[in-house]
Design a protein around this motif. Structure first.
Motif, PDB file in Angstrom:
ATOM      1  N   ASN A  24      15.576  15.810  -8.432  1.00  0.00           N
ATOM      2  CA  ASN A  24      15.665  15.186  -7.117  1.00  0.00           C
ATOM      3  C   ASN A  24      14.852  16.042  -6.146  1.00  0.00           C
ATOM      4  OD1 ASN A  24      17.429  12.943  -7.684  1.00  0.00           O
ATOM      5  ND2 ASN A  24      19.035  14.459  -7.997  1.00  0.00           N
ATOM      6  N   LYS A  37       6.761   8.948   2.154  1.00  0.00           N
ATOM      7  CA  LYS A  37       6.786   8.428   0.775  1.00  0.00           C
ATOM      8  C   LYS A  37       5.375   8.071   0.320  1.00  0.00           C
ATOM      9  CE  LYS A  37       8.970   4.920  -2.158  1.00  0.00           C
ATOM     10  NZ  LYS A  37       9.435   5.873  -3.175  1.00  0.00           N
ATOM     11  N   ALA A  38       4.601   7.439   1.210  1.00  0.00           N
ATOM     12  CA  ALA A  38       3.239   7.042   0.856  1.00  0.00           C
ATOM     13  C   ALA A  38       2.376   8.261   0.523  1.00  0.00           C
ATOM     14  CB  ALA A  38       2.613   6.265   2.008  1.00  0.00           C
ATOM     15  N   TRP A  40       3.557  11.442  -0.375  1.00  0.00           N
ATOM     16  CA  TRP A  40       4.103  12.309  -1.420  1.00  0.00           C
ATOM     17  C   TRP A  40       4.243  11.632  -2.789  1.00  0.00           C
ATOM     18  CZ3 TRP A  40       4.902  17.358  -2.089  1.00  0.00           C
ATOM     19  CH2 TRP A  40       4.898  18.183  -0.964  1.00  0.00           C
ATOM     20  N   GLN A  41       4.439  10.298  -2.808  1.00  0.00           N
ATOM     21  CA  GLN A  41       4.775   9.638  -4.073  1.00  0.00           C
ATOM     22  C   GLN A  41       3.726   9.823  -5.171  1.00  0.00           C
ATOM     23  OE1 GLN A  41       7.935   8.192  -4.491  1.00  0.00           O
ATOM     24  NE2 GLN A  41       7.261   8.521  -6.602  1.00  0.00           N
ATOM     25  N   PRO A  42       2.414   9.755  -4.869  1.00  0.00           N
ATOM     26  CA  PRO A  42       1.426   9.986  -5.942  1.00  0.00           C
ATOM     27  C   PRO A  42       1.557  11.371  -6.560  1.00  0.00           C
ATOM     28  CG  PRO A  42       0.377   8.967  -4.044  1.00  0.00           C
ATOM     29  CD  PRO A  42       1.754   9.367  -3.603  1.00  0.00           C
ATOM     30  N   LEU A  44       4.393  13.164  -6.673  1.00  0.00           N
ATOM     31  CA  LEU A  44       5.641  13.168  -7.442  1.00  0.00           C
ATOM     32  C   LEU A  44       5.475  12.399  -8.756  1.00  0.00           C
ATOM     33  CD1 LEU A  44       8.386  12.718  -4.683  1.00  0.00           C
ATOM     34  CD2 LEU A  44       7.284  14.799  -5.531  1.00  0.00           C
ATOM     35  N   ASP A  45       4.652  11.352  -8.730  1.00  0.00           N
ATOM     36  CA  ASP A  45       4.363  10.619  -9.978  1.00  0.00           C
ATOM     37  C   ASP A  45       3.628  11.527 -10.965  1.00  0.00           C
ATOM     38  OD1 ASP A  45       5.529   8.360  -8.937  1.00  0.00           O
ATOM     39  OD2 ASP A  45       3.643   7.404  -8.360  1.00  0.00           O
ATOM     40  N   GLU A  48       6.035  13.984 -12.438  1.00  0.00           N
ATOM     41  CA  GLU A  48       6.844  13.354 -13.482  1.00  0.00           C
ATOM     42  C   GLU A  48       6.099  13.347 -14.818  1.00  0.00           C
ATOM     43  OE1 GLU A  48       8.241   8.900 -13.601  1.00  0.00           O
ATOM     44  OE2 GLU A  48       9.619  10.068 -12.343  1.00  0.00           O
ATOM     45  N   LYS A  56      12.693  11.964  -8.568  1.00  0.00           N
ATOM     46  CA  LYS A  56      13.120  11.009  -7.543  1.00  0.00           C
ATOM     47  C   LYS A  56      12.999  11.643  -6.167  1.00  0.00           C
ATOM     48  CE  LYS A  56      16.973   8.819  -8.232  1.00  0.00           C
ATOM     49  NZ  LYS A  56      18.409   8.607  -8.558  1.00  0.00           N
ATOM     50  N   ALA A  57      12.362  10.937  -5.249  1.00  0.00           N
ATOM     51  CA  ALA A  57      12.230  11.428  -3.877  1.00  0.00           C
ATOM     52  C   ALA A  57      13.565  11.279  -3.151  1.00  0.00           C
ATOM     53  CB  ALA A  57      11.148  10.652  -3.142  1.00  0.00           C
ATOM     54  N   ARG A 259      -5.228  13.934  -3.020  1.00  0.00           N
ATOM     55  CA  ARG A 259      -3.832  13.652  -2.669  1.00  0.00           C
ATOM     56  C   ARG A 259      -3.246  14.775  -1.829  1.00  0.00           C
ATOM     57  NH1 ARG A 259      -2.531  11.226  -8.714  1.00  0.00           N
ATOM     58  NH2 ARG A 259      -3.268   9.107  -8.239  1.00  0.00           N
TER      59      ARG A 259
END
Length: 324
Positions: A24, A37-38, A40-42, A44-45, A48, A56-57, A259
């Protein structure tokens, strides 16, 4: 009977294994969760894919929410500011393991006071002299650049209490404060160069309405914090991910760097709790000034409390020297 025992045992293990295979990731609320989210999500992907853990954010409405989530083990790893990281280390079992750098090569960032481009306030002195006419935007209480740094350099050194000095004073995240200044809902607010840079790129029509009227000394770049009690394998993989991210010279490395640049960042570097010492010194110095200015405090009590702060400052100086 044995089958029931095995099912029960596997169910219990399944809970543990599920948690062990999931990270988390906490993100402090410097701006709207959708924007964070826009950006950081790439990353975090990618985290993973490279670590093998489900990532999970985790967002909260304020910095305290991320700190408390780490305390109750709902957040395992987090991007924080130095002040919030200090609180996480002291109250939530956190530990600094890496540090951001900046795309332009800067070793840190700066706290700002901002106002509207049409504002009559052009200097810090203008703000302090006209405080009773000013609606002021304070930062999150656990923000380094929104509260801790201006709290010392702008307010403590000038013997000003921001909660009573201004016509009104309210707290919000950096993005909300910047938007409030741009729309003239508040007259002056704290902010930082990182958020202003992102708004200049994302919404130049809004950024053009902002004028900077004060800039702080350099603040160390943001720390990455994990729970100190995470298992060694998770720590190893997470640290390897951040320290290697964007370092490759191939197309993937260039994509990773792009990124990071979207966050205004360059490569990550190794770090530790020692990174927080300057912020601890700042907080103690602010407290010392407050005690020295307290006319209601008995002389002996004042002397004892100042001596205790001086002792803590000396210990921090020693820890910095030994870390070099």
């Amino acid at each position: 009977m044995l089958r029931k025992f095995l099912i029960a045992a596997l169910a219990t293990l399944g809970c543990t294994l599920s948690y062990a295979q999931e990270i988390n990731f906490g993100i402090i609320s410097t701006e709207a969760a959708a924007n964070l989210k826009a950006d950081w999500q790439p990353i975090l992907d990618d985290m993973e894919k490279k670590t093998g853990y489900k990532v999970k954010a985790y967002f909260a409405s304020d910095y305290a929410g991320i700190i408390e989530a780490m305390r109750f083990k709902k957040v395992d790893v987090a991007w924080m500011g130095n002040k919030s990281a200090m609180e996480a280390v002291d109250r939530a079992g956190g530990e600094v393991f890496a540090q951001t750098t900046y795309a332009d090569g800067s070793p840190g960032y700066w706290s700002l006071l901002i106002t509207h481009i049409d504002s009559p306030y052009k200097t810090l002195d203008d703000v302090l002299k006209n405080a009773k006419n000013i609606n002021f935007g304070l930062g999150d209480p656990n923000s380094t650049s929104g509260t801790a740094v201006p709290g010392y350099y702008v307010f403590a050194l000038n013997k000003v209490d921001p909660k009573t000095a201004f016509k009104t004073a309210r707290s919000a995240n950096h993005e909300a404060n910047l938007m409030a200044v741009a729309s003239k809902q508040v007259d002056v607010a704290t902010n930082n160069t990182e958020v202003l840079d992102k708004v200049e790129k994302r919404s130049p029509e809004i950024a053009k309405n902002i004028r900077v009227i004060w800039k702080s000394p350099l603040i160390p770049a943001d720390p990455m914090v994990w729970r100190a009690d995470l298992n060694a394998d998770m720590k190893k993989k997470v640290k390897e991910f951040f320290l290697s991210y964007g370092t490759a010279t191939n197309d993937q490395g260039k994509l990773e760097m792009a990124r990071l640049n979207k966050l205004t960042y360059g490569l990550f570097k190794n770090s530790s709790n020692t990174q927080l010492v300057p912020i601890r010194q700042l907080e103690l110095a602010k407290e010392k000034l407050k005690i020295e200015a307290d006319a209601n405090l008995a002389a002996a009590d004042k002397e004892a409390r100042i001596a205790e702060i001086d002792k803590k400052l000396a210990a921090l100086n020693t820890s910095l020297a030994s870390a070099k």
